[in-house]
Design a protein around this motif. Structure first.
Motif, PDB file in Angstrom:
ATOM      1  N   GLY A   1      13.934  -4.203  -3.408  1.00 26.35           N
ATOM      2  CA  GLY A   1      13.808  -5.613  -3.078  1.00 26.35           C
ATOM      3  C   GLY A   1      12.475  -6.221  -3.483  1.00 26.35           C
ATOM      4  O   GLY A   1      12.279  -7.428  -3.356  1.00 26.35           O
ATOM      5  N   HIS A   2      11.542  -5.417  -3.969  1.00 29.29           N
ATOM      6  CA  HIS A   2      10.260  -5.916  -4.468  1.00 29.29           C
ATOM      7  C   HIS A   2      10.538  -6.829  -5.662  1.00 29.29           C
ATOM      8  O   HIS A   2      11.530  -6.641  -6.368  1.00 29.29           O
ATOM      9  CB  HIS A   2       9.404  -4.711  -4.897  1.00 29.29           C
ATOM     10  N   PRO A   3       9.676  -7.825  -5.924  1.00 22.94           N
ATOM     11  CA  PRO A   3       9.917  -8.700  -7.073  1.00 22.94           C
ATOM     12  C   PRO A   3      10.077  -7.950  -8.405  1.00 22.94           C
ATOM     13  O   PRO A   3      10.777  -8.424  -9.300  1.00 22.94           O
ATOM     14  CB  PRO A   3       8.673  -9.592  -7.101  1.00 22.94           C
ATOM     15  N   GLN A   4       9.467  -6.769  -8.524  1.00 18.40           N
ATOM     16  CA  GLN A   4       9.628  -5.987  -9.742  1.00 18.40           C
ATOM     17  C   GLN A   4      10.895  -5.126  -9.716  1.00 18.40           C
ATOM     18  O   GLN A   4      11.217  -4.464 -10.694  1.00 18.40           O
ATOM     19  CB  GLN A   4       8.403  -5.094  -9.954  1.00 18.40           C
ATOM     20  N   MET A   5      11.568  -5.102  -8.570  1.00 16.31           N
ATOM     21  CA  MET A   5      12.812  -4.341  -8.417  1.00 16.31           C
ATOM     22  C   MET A   5      13.755  -5.164  -7.532  1.00 16.31           C
ATOM     23  O   MET A   5      14.120  -4.771  -6.431  1.00 16.31           O
ATOM     24  CB  MET A   5      12.496  -2.988  -7.757  1.00 16.31           C
ATOM     25  N   PRO A   6      14.117  -6.369  -8.015  1.00 15.71           N
ATOM     26  CA  PRO A   6      14.874  -7.301  -7.174  1.00 15.71           C
ATOM     27  C   PRO A   6      16.289  -6.825  -6.869  1.00 15.71           C
ATOM     28  O   PRO A   6      16.863  -6.014  -7.594  1.00 15.71           O
ATOM     29  CB  PRO A   6      14.893  -8.580  -8.000  1.00 15.71           C
ATOM     30  N   LEU A   7      16.803  -7.360  -5.793  1.00 13.65           N
ATOM     31  CA  LEU A   7      18.171  -7.077  -5.383  1.00 13.65           C
ATOM     32  C   LEU A   7      19.117  -8.082  -6.019  1.00 13.65           C
ATOM     33  O   LEU A   7      18.754  -9.233  -6.239  1.00 13.65           O
ATOM     34  CB  LEU A   7      18.291  -7.192  -3.857  1.00 13.65           C
ATOM     35  N   THR A   8      20.332  -7.645  -6.251  1.00 12.74           N
ATOM     36  CA  THR A   8      21.374  -8.583  -6.676  1.00 12.74           C
ATOM     37  C   THR A   8      21.812  -9.370  -5.445  1.00 12.74           C
ATOM     38  O   THR A   8      21.466  -9.022  -4.307  1.00 12.74           O
ATOM     39  CB  THR A   8      22.590  -7.842  -7.247  1.00 12.74           C
ATOM     40  N   ALA A   9      22.584 -10.408  -5.642  1.00 11.64           N
ATOM     41  CA  ALA A   9      23.088 -11.192  -4.514  1.00 11.64           C
ATOM     42  C   ALA A   9      23.885 -10.302  -3.562  1.00 11.64           C
ATOM     43  O   ALA A   9      23.729 -10.379  -2.341  1.00 11.64           O
ATOM     44  CB  ALA A   9      23.939 -12.355  -5.006  1.00 11.64           C
ATOM     45  N   GLY A  10      24.727  -9.431  -4.109  1.00  6.42           N
ATOM     46  CA  GLY A  10      25.522  -8.520  -3.264  1.00  6.42           C
ATOM     47  C   GLY A  10      24.647  -7.543  -2.497  1.00  6.42           C
ATOM     48  O   GLY A  10      24.907  -7.258  -1.330  1.00  6.42           O
ATOM     49  N   GLU A  11      23.607  -7.026  -3.148  1.00  3.08           N
ATOM     50  CA  GLU A  11      22.693  -6.099  -2.473  1.00  3.08           C
ATOM     51  C   GLU A  11      21.921  -6.803  -1.358  1.00  3.08           C
ATOM     52  O   GLU A  11      21.691  -6.224  -0.299  1.00  3.08           O
ATOM     53  CB  GLU A  11      21.717  -5.479  -3.475  1.00  3.08           C
ATOM     54  N   ARG A  12      21.526  -8.074  -1.594  1.00  3.04           N
ATOM     55  CA  ARG A  12      20.839  -8.838  -0.533  1.00  3.04           C
ATOM     56  C   ARG A  12      21.751  -9.020   0.665  1.00  3.04           C
ATOM     57  O   ARG A  12      21.323  -8.882   1.814  1.00  3.04           O
ATOM     58  CB  ARG A  12      20.383 -10.198  -1.056  1.00  3.04           C
ATOM     59  N   GLU A  13      23.019  -9.330   0.409  1.00  4.25           N
ATOM     60  CA  GLU A  13      23.956  -9.503   1.517  1.00  4.25           C
ATOM     61  C   GLU A  13      24.185  -8.184   2.246  1.00  4.25           C
ATOM     62  O   GLU A  13      24.264  -8.160   3.476  1.00  4.25           O
ATOM     63  CB  GLU A  13      25.272 -10.096   1.018  1.00  4.25           C
ATOM     64  N   ASP A  14      24.284  -7.089   1.509  1.00  5.35           N
ATOM     65  CA  ASP A  14      24.455  -5.780   2.151  1.00  5.35           C
ATOM     66  C   ASP A  14      23.241  -5.444   3.020  1.00  5.35           C
ATOM     67  O   ASP A  14      23.377  -4.914   4.121  1.00  5.35           O
ATOM     68  CB  ASP A  14      24.662  -4.684   1.111  1.00  5.35           C
ATOM     69  N   LYS A  15      22.040  -5.757   2.524  1.00 10.15           N
ATOM     70  CA  LYS A  15      20.821  -5.510   3.302  1.00 10.15           C
ATOM     71  C   LYS A  15      20.806  -6.382   4.560  1.00 10.15           C
ATOM     72  O   LYS A  15      20.444  -5.924   5.641  1.00 10.15           O
ATOM     73  CB  LYS A  15      19.584  -5.777   2.441  1.00 10.15           C
ATOM     74  N   PHE A  16      21.218  -7.645   4.421  1.00  9.39           N
ATOM     75  CA  PHE A  16      21.317  -8.540   5.570  1.00  9.39           C
ATOM     76  C   PHE A  16      22.279  -7.967   6.603  1.00  9.39           C
ATOM     77  O   PHE A  16      21.969  -7.930   7.796  1.00  9.39           O
ATOM     78  CB  PHE A  16      21.791  -9.930   5.118  1.00  9.39           C
ATOM     79  N   ARG A  17      23.447  -7.512   6.141  1.00 10.81           N
ATOM     80  CA  ARG A  17      24.435  -6.928   7.060  1.00 10.81           C
ATOM     81  C   ARG A  17      23.870  -5.693   7.766  1.00 10.81           C
ATOM     82  O   ARG A  17      24.068  -5.517   8.976  1.00 10.81           O
ATOM     83  CB  ARG A  17      25.712  -6.558   6.315  1.00 10.81           C
TER      84      ARG A  17
ATOM     85  N   ALA B   1       0.818  -1.206   0.000  1.00 10.79           N
ATOM     86  CA  ALA B   1       0.000   0.000   0.000  1.00 10.79           C
ATOM     87  C   ALA B   1       0.858   1.266   0.000  1.00 10.79           C
ATOM     88  O   ALA B   1       0.346   2.351  -0.267  1.00 10.79           O
ATOM     89  CB  ALA B   1      -0.936  -0.004   1.204  1.00 10.79           C
ATOM     90  N   PHE B   2       2.131   1.147   0.294  1.00 10.07           N
ATOM     91  CA  PHE B   2       3.013   2.312   0.331  1.00 10.07           C
ATOM     92  C   PHE B   2       3.539   2.697  -1.048  1.00 10.07           C
ATOM     93  O   PHE B   2       4.202   3.707  -1.197  1.00 10.07           O
ATOM     94  CB  PHE B   2       4.191   2.061   1.268  1.00 10.07           C
ATOM     95  N   TYR B   3       3.257   1.883  -2.036  1.00 11.30           N
ATOM     96  CA  TYR B   3       3.785   2.126  -3.377  1.00 11.30           C
ATOM     97  C   TYR B   3       2.657   2.060  -4.375  1.00 11.30           C
ATOM     98  O   TYR B   3       1.697   1.339  -4.161  1.00 11.30           O
ATOM     99  CB  TYR B   3       4.877   1.096  -3.702  1.00 11.30           C
ATOM    100  N   PRO B   4       2.735   2.777  -5.452  1.00 11.84           N
ATOM    101  CA  PRO B   4       3.825   3.650  -5.875  1.00 11.84           C
ATOM    102  C   PRO B   4       3.844   4.958  -5.085  1.00 11.84           C
ATOM    103  O   PRO B   4       2.851   5.346  -4.474  1.00 11.84           O
ATOM    104  CB  PRO B   4       3.512   3.915  -7.345  1.00 11.84           C
TER     105      PRO B   4
ATOM    106  N   CYS C   1      10.773  12.377  -8.746  1.00  8.36           N
ATOM    107  CA  CYS C   1      11.210  11.009  -9.036  1.00  8.36           C
ATOM    108  C   CYS C   1      10.062  10.063  -8.673  1.00  8.36           C
ATOM    109  O   CYS C   1       9.562  10.106  -7.545  1.00  8.36           O
ATOM    110  CB  CYS C   1      12.462  10.680  -8.232  1.00  8.36           C
ATOM    111  N   GLU C   2       9.675   9.241  -9.615  1.00 10.08           N
ATOM    112  CA  GLU C   2       8.645   8.237  -9.359  1.00 10.08           C
ATOM    113  C   GLU C   2       9.303   7.004  -8.730  1.00 10.08           C
ATOM    114  O   GLU C   2      10.357   6.561  -9.191  1.00 10.08           O
ATOM    115  CB  GLU C   2       7.924   7.849 -10.646  1.00 10.08           C
ATOM    116  N   ILE C   3       8.694   6.472  -7.693  1.00  5.69           N
ATOM    117  CA  ILE C   3       9.195   5.271  -7.017  1.00  5.69           C
ATOM    118  C   ILE C   3       8.084   4.223  -7.103  1.00  5.69           C
ATOM    119  O   ILE C   3       7.179   4.192  -6.272  1.00  5.69           O
ATOM    120  CB  ILE C   3       9.574   5.563  -5.553  1.00  5.69           C
ATOM    121  N   PRO C   4       8.138   3.372  -8.128  1.00  8.81           N
ATOM    122  CA  PRO C   4       7.035   2.437  -8.333  1.00  8.81           C
ATOM    123  C   PRO C   4       7.021   1.259  -7.360  1.00  8.81           C
ATOM    124  O   PRO C   4       5.955   0.726  -7.044  1.00  8.81           O
ATOM    125  CB  PRO C   4       7.249   1.951  -9.766  1.00  8.81           C
ATOM    126  N   TYR C   5       8.198   0.847  -6.897  1.00 10.73           N
ATOM    127  CA  TYR C   5       8.294  -0.327  -6.033  1.00 10.73           C
ATOM    128  C   TYR C   5       9.353  -0.101  -4.960  1.00 10.73           C
ATOM    129  O   TYR C   5      10.272   0.679  -5.144  1.00 10.73           O
ATOM    130  CB  TYR C   5       8.703  -1.569  -6.838  1.00 10.73           C
TER     131      TYR C   5
END
Length: 90
Positions: free
Chosen positions: A30-46, A5-8, A23-27
């Motif tokens: 990390g949303h399925p339409q704006m997925p993270l790379t493996a490195g970005e997922r690890e950075d988010k985890f950290r 509900a927070f997007y767009p 600037c439009e922020i549609p997702y």
């Protein structure tokens, strides 16, 4: 209750001279339409790990060991570490 509900969203920055930058922020990041790379997922985890724990050498080592374990999740003999991680308070 709906996290989508927070997007767009539309972000508008108004400058002192009256100029507006939009600037439009549609997702969400990390949303399925704006997925993270493996490195970005690890950075988010950290980031999430460090927001919930003291930044001690022991916690940093446990974080990296957890990431190593998760990188090899399909080869793990059981999910014990993951269950422990999800069931304990930092």
């Amino acid at each position: 209750p709906n996290p989508n509900a927070f997007y767009p969203q539309t972000l508008t920055l108004e400058l002192d001279d009256g100029q507006a930058i939009t600037c439009e922020i549609p997702y969400a990041w990390g949303h399925p339409q704006m997925p993270l790379t493996a490195g970005e997922r690890e950075d988010k985890f950290r980031l999430c790990w460090r927001l919930t724990r003291d930044r001690t050498p022991a916690n940093e080592a446990r974080m990296e060991a957890t990431l190593d374990w998760l990188r090899n999740l399909p080869d793990q003999p059981d999910a014990g570490l993951l269950i422990e991680l999800l069931s304990t308070t930092p």
